[in-house]
Design a protein around this motif. Structure first.
Motif, short mmCIF file in Angstrom:
data_model
loop_
_atom_site.label_atom_id
_atom_site.label_comp_id
_atom_site.label_asym_id
_atom_site.label_seq_id
_atom_site.Cartn_x
_atom_site.Cartn_y
_atom_site.Cartn_z
N PRO A 66 61.83 31.64 19.53
CA PRO A 66 60.52 32.15 19.07
C PRO A 66 60.57 32.64 17.61
CG PRO A 66 61.02 32.97 21.27
CD PRO A 66 62.27 32.32 20.76
N LEU A 67 61.67 33.27 17.23
CA LEU A 67 61.81 33.73 15.84
C LEU A 67 61.83 32.55 14.88
CD1 LEU A 67 62.59 35.89 13.64
CD2 LEU A 67 64.98 35.38 14.21
N ILE A 68 62.67 31.56 15.18
CA ILE A 68 62.80 30.42 14.27
C ILE A 68 61.49 29.62 14.22
CG2 ILE A 68 64.09 28.29 13.80
CD1 ILE A 68 65.73 30.84 13.36
N GLY A 69 60.79 29.56 15.37
CA GLY A 69 59.50 28.88 15.39
C GLY A 69 58.51 29.50 14.40
N GLN A 70 58.49 30.83 14.38
CA GLN A 70 57.60 31.53 13.44
C GLN A 70 58.01 31.29 11.99
OE1 GLN A 70 55.14 34.21 13.69
NE2 GLN A 70 54.74 33.68 15.82
N ASP A 77 64.74 21.42 13.02
CA ASP A 77 64.00 20.78 14.12
C ASP A 77 62.52 21.15 14.07
OD1 ASP A 77 66.21 19.53 15.13
OD2 ASP A 77 66.66 21.09 16.61
N VAL A 78 62.24 22.42 13.84
CA VAL A 78 60.84 22.87 13.76
C VAL A 78 60.14 22.14 12.61
CG1 VAL A 78 59.32 24.84 13.31
CG2 VAL A 78 61.37 25.14 14.73
N TRP A 79 60.83 22.06 11.48
CA TRP A 79 60.26 21.39 10.30
C TRP A 79 59.94 19.93 10.63
CZ3 TRP A 79 58.72 22.51 5.35
CH2 TRP A 79 58.61 21.43 4.47
N LYS A 80 60.89 19.25 11.26
CA LYS A 80 60.73 17.82 11.53
C LYS A 80 59.61 17.55 12.53
CE LYS A 80 65.37 16.82 10.08
NZ LYS A 80 66.76 16.95 10.50
N ILE A 86 58.39 40.46 15.04
CA ILE A 86 58.43 39.45 16.09
C ILE A 86 59.25 40.02 17.24
CG2 ILE A 86 59.15 37.11 16.70
CD1 ILE A 86 58.68 36.36 13.78
N ARG A 87 58.58 40.21 18.37
CA ARG A 87 59.24 40.87 19.49
C ARG A 87 58.98 40.09 20.77
NH1 ARG A 87 58.98 47.25 21.00
NH2 ARG A 87 59.60 47.42 18.82
N TYR A 88 60.01 39.83 21.53
CA TYR A 88 59.83 39.15 22.81
C TYR A 88 60.98 39.49 23.74
CZ TYR A 88 62.77 35.89 20.09
OH TYR A 88 63.74 35.35 19.27
N ASP A 89 60.73 39.32 25.03
CA ASP A 89 61.79 39.56 26.01
C ASP A 89 62.43 38.24 26.40
OD1 ASP A 89 61.44 42.31 26.10
OD2 ASP A 89 59.75 42.12 27.49
N ILE A 143 72.58 43.34 33.37
CA ILE A 143 71.27 43.33 32.72
C ILE A 143 70.71 41.91 32.75
CG2 ILE A 143 70.12 43.65 30.48
CD1 ILE A 143 72.35 45.82 29.96
N ARG A 144 69.46 41.78 33.16
CA ARG A 144 68.89 40.44 33.32
C ARG A 144 67.77 40.13 32.32
NH1 ARG A 144 72.70 39.40 34.56
NH2 ARG A 144 73.66 38.86 36.54
N GLU A 145 67.44 41.13 31.50
CA GLU A 145 66.41 40.88 30.49
C GLU A 145 66.71 41.76 29.28
OE1 GLU A 145 61.92 39.99 31.14
OE2 GLU A 145 62.07 42.14 30.79
N VAL A 146 66.60 41.16 28.09
CA VAL A 146 66.78 41.95 26.87
C VAL A 146 65.60 41.71 25.93
CG1 VAL A 146 69.30 42.12 26.87
CG2 VAL A 146 68.18 40.13 25.83
N THR A 147 65.39 42.68 25.08
CA THR A 147 64.32 42.58 24.09
C THR A 147 64.89 42.08 22.77
OG1 THR A 147 63.18 44.43 25.12
CG2 THR A 147 62.53 43.88 22.85
N ALA A 148 64.28 41.05 22.23
CA ALA A 148 64.60 40.61 20.87
C ALA A 148 63.50 41.18 19.98
CB ALA A 148 64.61 39.09 20.79
N ASP A 149 63.89 41.86 18.92
CA ASP A 149 62.91 42.52 18.06
C ASP A 149 63.36 42.35 16.61
OD1 ASP A 149 60.98 44.13 16.92
OD2 ASP A 149 61.83 46.01 17.66
N PHE A 150 62.55 41.64 15.84
CA PHE A 150 62.93 41.35 14.46
C PHE A 150 61.81 41.73 13.50
CE2 PHE A 150 64.77 38.04 17.20
CZ PHE A 150 66.11 38.29 17.01
#
Ligand SMILES: [Zn+2]
Length: 292
Positions: A82-86, A117-120, A238-241, A275-282
């Motif tokens: 998700p981060l790289i997509g943005q 890949d996103v660019w292409k 940019i924040r997602y679980d 732990i089964r879920e982590v938060t990515a926050d950038f």
């Protein structure tokens, strides 16, 4: 099929105008022995896995091979997608011209490869990706995993590239050298710096450090330094679980700088928590060099 070392030497040779000698600053050319050579005969050999080392002295990296392998596993599972997509959208932004991107602190290479890949998917225009990292261990993995990029071991403080060579500099969770970024960016080039947000991997931090002061940190200083050298064009959170498979927890803990200071028993304790879920926050800072 072309051997990796030959493919790398050919690709670097084709783009040798991007490089300058890290010893004397002169232009460089690839010779038939796969050595990138300046006119003062300072030479740098292409390495077998398909990268080139332009270090002028050996440098001790803080990161070992195991950390980069762990990071590669985590990246491949899509942790940064998700981060790289943005970031990809930011760079695309209606562009129809080819783009030359330097990943300063590329580590094991996944973010740059995923960005390509996103660019292409977004445009038929060309994408030339150059990855630079101080760590040979990281760059060797990048070369092993991702073909078609220029993978370089080198020192960002004395980076082996000519002035105004890049449209975009990517700097993901890695140290900056704003003087070099200014020098290396083309006119209208942009710097995209990713720093961890306050909630980044909070589940791991809580588990590792309970309530110690290491839990809290702020980006104020990083942001202020960025603003001394660059005008802010865009800034976003940019924040997602991310759901974790059982086997993904350990590599995630191992790749995390937070765990550096942790004792092994602390790490083991975290792994037992399953732990089964982590938060990515950038926080993504996008800037253009200030006019001086
Ligand atoms: Zn030289």
């Amino acid at each position: 099929m072309l051997k990796k070392i030959d493919a790398a030497a050919r690709l670097i040779g084709r783009h040798s105008s991007l490089f300058q000698c890290p010893v004397c600053g002169l232009a460089m050319e690839m010779n038939e022995n796969r050595t990138l050579l300046c006119r003062n005969r300072h030479g740098f050999d292409t390495a077998k896995p398909g990268y080139i080392s332009l270090l002028t002295k050996s440098v001790k990296s803080d990161y070992g091979k195991a950390m980069f392998e762990a990071r590669n596993l985590v990246c491949r599972s899509g942790f940064f997608h998700p981060l790289i997509g943005q970031i990809g959208k930011l760079i695309l932004n209606g562009r129809t011209e080819p783009v030359t991107v330097l990943d300063a602190g590329c580590g094991e290479g996944s973010p740059l490869a995923q960005l390509a890949d996103v660019w292409k998917r977004g445009t038929p225009a060309g994408f030339l990706g150059i990855g630079l990292d101080l760590s040979k261990e990281g760059v060797a993995i990048a070369a092993r995993e991702y073909a078609g990029f220029l993978w370089c071991v080198g020192d960002l403080a004395r980076s082996p590239f000519r002035d105004r060579s890049f449209d975009v500099i990517l700097n993901v969770l890695s140290a900056s050298n704003y003087g070099e970024f200014r020098r290396l960016l083309r006119k209208d080039g942009i710097l995209i710096k990713v720093i961890p947000g306050s909630g980044h991997l909070r589940q791991l931090r809580h588990a590792l450090y309970d309530r110690s002061p290491r839990q809290a940190y702020s980006n104020d200083k990083t942001r202020a330094l960025f603003l001394r050298h660059f005008d802010m064009l865009d800034e976003r959170q940019i924040r997602y679980d991310v759901a974790l498979q059982e086997e993904q927890l350990e590599p995630l803990v191992r790749m995390t700088p937070l765990s550096w200071g942790a004792r092994d028993e602390q790490i083991q304790r975290v792994l037992r928590l399953a732990i089964r879920e982590v938060t990515a926050d950038f926080t993504v800072l996008v800037g253009r060099a200030k006019v001086r």
